[in-house]
Design an enzyme around this catalytic site. Structure first.
Site, PDB file in Angstrom:
ATOM      1  N   LYS A 204     -19.481 -10.905 -19.077  1.00 22.95           N
ATOM      2  CA  LYS A 204     -20.099 -10.247 -20.239  1.00 22.95           C
ATOM      3  C   LYS A 204     -21.624 -10.289 -20.136  1.00 22.95           C
ATOM      4  CE  LYS A 204     -20.748 -12.664 -24.127  1.00 22.95           C
ATOM      5  NZ  LYS A 204     -22.122 -12.648 -24.664  1.00 22.95           N
ATOM      6  N   ASN A 205     -22.153 -11.453 -19.776  1.00 20.41           N
ATOM      7  CA  ASN A 205     -23.614 -11.593 -19.775  1.00 20.41           C
ATOM      8  C   ASN A 205     -24.297 -10.881 -18.612  1.00 20.41           C
ATOM      9  OD1 ASN A 205     -23.417 -13.009 -22.106  1.00 20.41           O
ATOM     10  ND2 ASN A 205     -24.048 -14.996 -21.265  1.00 20.41           N
TER      11      ASN A 205
ATOM     12  N   ARG B 106     -26.849  -9.689 -30.862  1.00 22.10           N
ATOM     13  CA  ARG B 106     -28.280  -9.923 -30.616  1.00 22.10           C
ATOM     14  C   ARG B 106     -28.728  -9.327 -29.284  1.00 22.10           C
ATOM     15  NH1 ARG B 106     -31.159 -13.588 -30.174  1.00 22.10           N
ATOM     16  NH2 ARG B 106     -32.336 -13.714 -32.053  1.00 22.10           N
TER      17      ARG B 106
ATOM     18  N   CYS C 152     -29.226 -16.894 -35.444  1.00 28.10           N
ATOM     19  CA  CYS C 152     -27.771 -16.842 -35.308  1.00 28.10           C
ATOM     20  C   CYS C 152     -27.228 -18.246 -35.435  1.00 28.10           C
ATOM     21  CB  CYS C 152     -27.348 -16.160 -34.017  1.00 28.10           C
ATOM     22  SG  CYS C 152     -27.393 -17.206 -32.589  1.00 28.10           S
TER      23      CYS C 152
ATOM     24  N   ARG D  60     -33.426 -18.459 -32.224  1.00 27.28           N
ATOM     25  CA  ARG D  60     -33.455 -17.465 -31.150  1.00 27.28           C
ATOM     26  C   ARG D  60     -34.515 -16.375 -31.345  1.00 27.28           C
ATOM     27  NH1 ARG D  60     -27.348 -16.421 -29.205  1.00 27.28           N
ATOM     28  NH2 ARG D  60     -28.353 -16.065 -27.221  1.00 27.28           N
TER      29      ARG D  60
ATOM     30  N   VAL E 282     -37.630 -13.703 -30.353  1.00 26.54           N
ATOM     31  CA  VAL E 282     -37.803 -12.786 -29.212  1.00 26.54           C
ATOM     32  C   VAL E 282     -39.288 -12.635 -28.868  1.00 26.54           C
ATOM     33  CG1 VAL E 282     -35.644 -11.505 -29.492  1.00 26.54           C
ATOM     34  CG2 VAL E 282     -37.676 -10.768 -30.753  1.00 26.54           C
TER      35      VAL E 282
ATOM     36  N   ASP F 157     -23.802 -22.665 -22.214  1.00 24.92           N
ATOM     37  CA  ASP F 157     -22.588 -21.937 -22.602  1.00 24.92           C
ATOM     38  C   ASP F 157     -21.303 -22.682 -22.234  1.00 24.92           C
ATOM     39  OD1 ASP F 157     -24.160 -19.969 -23.639  1.00 24.92           O
ATOM     40  OD2 ASP F 157     -23.712 -18.460 -22.132  1.00 24.92           O
TER      41      ASP F 157
ATOM     42  N   ARG G 257     -15.449 -11.380 -28.820  1.00 27.35           N
ATOM     43  CA  ARG G 257     -16.732 -10.856 -28.323  1.00 27.35           C
ATOM     44  C   ARG G 257     -16.874 -11.095 -26.831  1.00 27.35           C
ATOM     45  NH1 ARG G 257     -21.459 -13.473 -30.890  1.00 27.35           N
ATOM     46  NH2 ARG G 257     -22.299 -12.359 -29.113  1.00 27.35           N
TER      47      ARG G 257
HETATM   48  C1  UD1 Z   1     -28.632 -15.816 -22.798  1.00 24.97           C
HETATM   49  C2  UD1 Z   1     -27.128 -15.691 -22.839  1.00 24.97           C
HETATM   50  C3  UD1 Z   1     -26.520 -16.835 -23.651  1.00 24.97           C
HETATM   51  C4  UD1 Z   1     -26.995 -18.176 -23.104  1.00 24.97           C
HETATM   52  C5  UD1 Z   1     -28.517 -18.209 -22.997  1.00 24.97           C
HETATM   53  C6  UD1 Z   1     -29.040 -19.459 -22.302  1.00 24.97           C
HETATM   54  C7  UD1 Z   1     -26.739 -13.314 -22.718  1.00 24.97           C
HETATM   55  C8  UD1 Z   1     -26.321 -12.062 -23.418  1.00 24.97           C
HETATM   56  N1  UD1 Z   1     -26.788 -14.419 -23.465  1.00 24.97           N
HETATM   57  O1  UD1 Z   1     -29.118 -15.701 -24.140  1.00 24.97           O
HETATM   58  O2  UD1 Z   1     -25.107 -16.739 -23.550  1.00 24.97           O
HETATM   59  O3  UD1 Z   1     -26.586 -19.217 -23.972  1.00 24.97           O
HETATM   60  O4  UD1 Z   1     -28.990 -17.069 -22.233  1.00 24.97           O
HETATM   61  O5  UD1 Z   1     -28.487 -19.583 -21.053  1.00 24.97           O
HETATM   62  O6  UD1 Z   1     -26.990 -13.319 -21.525  1.00 24.97           O
HETATM   63  N2  UD1 Z   1     -36.595 -18.214 -26.566  1.00 24.97           N
HETATM   64  C9  UD1 Z   1     -37.806 -18.161 -27.213  1.00 24.97           C
HETATM   65  N3  UD1 Z   1     -38.443 -16.948 -27.281  1.00 24.97           N
HETATM   66  C10 UD1 Z   1     -37.931 -15.814 -26.732  1.00 24.97           C
HETATM   67  C11 UD1 Z   1     -36.703 -15.880 -26.069  1.00 24.97           C
HETATM   68  C12 UD1 Z   1     -36.055 -17.102 -25.995  1.00 24.97           C
HETATM   69  O7  UD1 Z   1     -38.307 -19.150 -27.718  1.00 24.97           O
HETATM   70  O8  UD1 Z   1     -38.563 -14.750 -26.824  1.00 24.97           O
HETATM   71  C13 UD1 Z   1     -35.873 -19.503 -26.488  1.00 24.97           C
HETATM   72  C14 UD1 Z   1     -34.509 -19.465 -27.167  1.00 24.97           C
HETATM   73  O9  UD1 Z   1     -34.594 -19.697 -28.550  1.00 24.97           O
HETATM   74  C15 UD1 Z   1     -33.772 -20.569 -26.438  1.00 24.97           C
HETATM   75  C16 UD1 Z   1     -34.331 -20.467 -25.013  1.00 24.97           C
HETATM   76  O10 UD1 Z   1     -35.571 -19.768 -25.136  1.00 24.97           O
HETATM   77  O11 UD1 Z   1     -34.121 -21.821 -26.963  1.00 24.97           O
HETATM   78  C17 UD1 Z   1     -33.450 -19.754 -24.025  1.00 24.97           C
HETATM   79  O12 UD1 Z   1     -33.058 -18.498 -24.576  1.00 24.97           O
HETATM   80  P1  UD1 Z   1     -32.728 -17.245 -23.667  1.00 24.97           P
HETATM   81  O13 UD1 Z   1     -32.634 -17.685 -22.250  1.00 24.97           O
HETATM   82  O14 UD1 Z   1     -33.673 -16.148 -23.982  1.00 24.97           O
HETATM   83  O15 UD1 Z   1     -31.277 -16.859 -24.187  1.00 24.97           O
HETATM   84  P2  UD1 Z   1     -30.657 -15.421 -24.422  1.00 24.97           P
HETATM   85  O16 UD1 Z   1     -31.174 -14.475 -23.389  1.00 24.97           O
HETATM   86  O17 UD1 Z   1     -30.766 -15.048 -25.850  1.00 24.97           O
END
Ligand code: UD1
Length: 421
Positions: free
Chosen positions: A22-23, A92, A116, A121, A123, A307, A400
């Site tokens: 999925k990811n 998301r 969430c 989380r 961006v 995960d 999901r």
């Molecule tokens: C992806 C995966 C999710 C997995 C996660 C970490 C997908 C669709 N989802 O989520 O299953 O648990 O990687 O391996 O691939 N952060 C910030 N600012 C940002 C972005 C992230 O502070 O702009 C923080 C997040 O809150 C978190 C950390 O960075 O603490 C890692 O998040 P991130 O690697 O971005 O996770 P996702 O891409 O959302």
């Protein structure tokens, strides 16, 4: 609403075929926005999140057709560039259209994903990277409004923190930017490697694939000519079935896996006293006489995946002794703890540290609530060994990300059924 009924302690064994990741699928579907041709994607998991992503793109003007696990998509006619709240609120990962839409059209609007269940989380790192490429970004009425009418410019981007989604968005934006981008402190997950490889096969000049420093020479808005490809196997689904074998003390063989993507998970299972044999595309886990406790610190790839934390916690409840888990990626990723405790587990939480006092055979069945995707799978695992009938509510979380979970578990011999509330 639907719930899963699992009657625990049935003997399971056999072979399970792992689905596409999925990811990996979600960023690759987003990446098709950068294509000028029709693309056939194989091994596409038929789960709610991938189908929602196709719906999101179809709302923008793409056409896609699914036949089982093969999807044909053409994004050439996309005209609309607004990803609306009704879809983003359910997934998301919709944020992944931000980079490619902006790069191709010079403007787009994407509903700001909220927090969430597992944490805030933000961006911010996605937005900072796009700004470094010349985008102007405003948050208005709950939407990210991004503009760069002159086109994005290649830039040096240094991530303050490793982010999977942030790296993916930046790669896709850099693909159509003008000139060279360097992404430093990039995430190295296998899903990112596949995104890079698919883009490279589509003609993009990209170096450093699989490392934390990527160099991309953007095409200056020239769309890419994609080749057909298959999604890589889901390492988290594979890890979940390995934990199912482990917790049920069963011999299970997983096919359609890439064992090297699971190195940290396999090492931890071996530390917990499980024997695992590997082939090129398969893995077999064997029963053990006792499960040893283990300490786990979640981290970015190639470290232990966040995960898989919940599933290993279910397993640790059956170990002989205390395991200590340290969740470093998300601030609130212990929602499964209170449900496991309701099933009789002895777990103590102190901030992001969980101490799991394992004792084999202590779990008992009850009604439990799924809170997020991986937490739900931990409850399924616990239910497989709990005495009696466990009802897992809110299973839309499971749908999901796990393709045909009941079907696969049933084939292994588990007593699982789906019911309406
Ligand atoms: C992806 C995966 C999710 C997995 C996660 C970490 C997908 C669709 N989802 O989520 O299953 O648990 O990687 O391996 O691939 N952060 C910030 N600012 C940002 C972005 C992230 O502070 O702009 C923080 C997040 O809150 C978190 C950390 O960075 O603490 C890692 O998040 P991130 O690697 O971005 O996770 P996702 O891409 O959302």
């Amino acid at each position: 609403m639907k719930y899963l009924k699992i009657i625990g302690q049935e003997k399971i064994s056999g072979e399970v075929k792992i689905s596409g990741a999925k990811n990996a699928a979600l960023p690759l579907i987003a990446a098709t926005i950068l294509a000028k041709n029709t693309i056939k994607i194989g091994n596409m998991p038929d789960v709610v999140d991938t189908n929602t992503f196709f719906k999101l793109l179809n709302n923008l003007g793409s056409t896609s057709k699914r036949e089982k696990n093969t999807v044909t998509i053409n994004t050439f006619d996309i005209k609309e560039t607004k990803a609306t709240y009704d879809i983003v609120k359910t997934m998301r990962a919709s944020i992944l259209v931000l980079g490619p839409l902006l790069a191709r059209f010079g403007h787009c609007e994407v509903s700001l994903p909220g927090g969430c269940a597992i944490g805030q989380r933000p961006v911010d790192l996605h937005l900072k990277a796009l700004e470094a490429m010349g985008a102007s970004i405003e948050i208005k009425n709950g939407y990210i409004e991004a503009k760069c009418e002159k086109g994005l410019q290649g830039a040096n981007i240094v991530f303050d923190k490793v982010t999977v989604g942030g790296t993916e968005n930046t790669i896709m934006a850099a693909a159509l930017a003008k000139g060279k981008s360097k992404i430093i402190n990039a995430a190295k997950e296998p899903e990112i490697v596949q995104l890079c490889e698919v883009l490279k096969d589509a003609g993009l000049e990209i170096k450093g694939i699989g490392s934390s420093e990527l160099t991309i020479i953007g095409t200056n808005k020239e769309l890419l000519n994609f080749k057909d490809f298959d999604i890589i196997p889901d390492r988290i689904e594979a890890g979940t079935y390995l934990c199912a074998g482990a917790i049920a003390n069963a011999k299970l063989t997983l096919t359609n896996v890439i064992p090297k993507h699971l190195s940290a998970v396999l090492a931890k299972l071996e530390e917990m006293n499980f024997k695992i044999t590997k082939d090129k595309n398969s893995l077999t886990i064997y029963p053990t006489s006792f499960i040893k406790p283990a300490n786990i610190i979640t981290s970015e790839y190639p470290g232990f995946p966040t995960d898989m934390q919940a599933q290993f916690m279910a397993l640790a409840t059956q170990a002989q002794g205390t395991s200590v888990f340290d969740e470093r990626l998300f601030e609130n990723r212990y929602m499964h703890v209170s449900e496991l405790v309701r099933m009789g587990a002895d777990i103590h939480l102190n901030g992001n540290i969980a101490s799991i006092h394992g004792k084999p055979g202590t779990l008992s069945a009850t009604d439990v609530m799924a809170t997020d995707l991986r937490a739900s799978s931990a409850l399924v695992l616990a239910a497989l060994v709990a005495k009696g009938e466990t009802n897992i509510h809110r299973i839309y979380h499971l749908d999901r990300g796990y393709e045909d979970l009941e079907g696969k578990l049933k084939l292994l011999g588990a007593n699982v059924s789906r019911h309406n509330e």
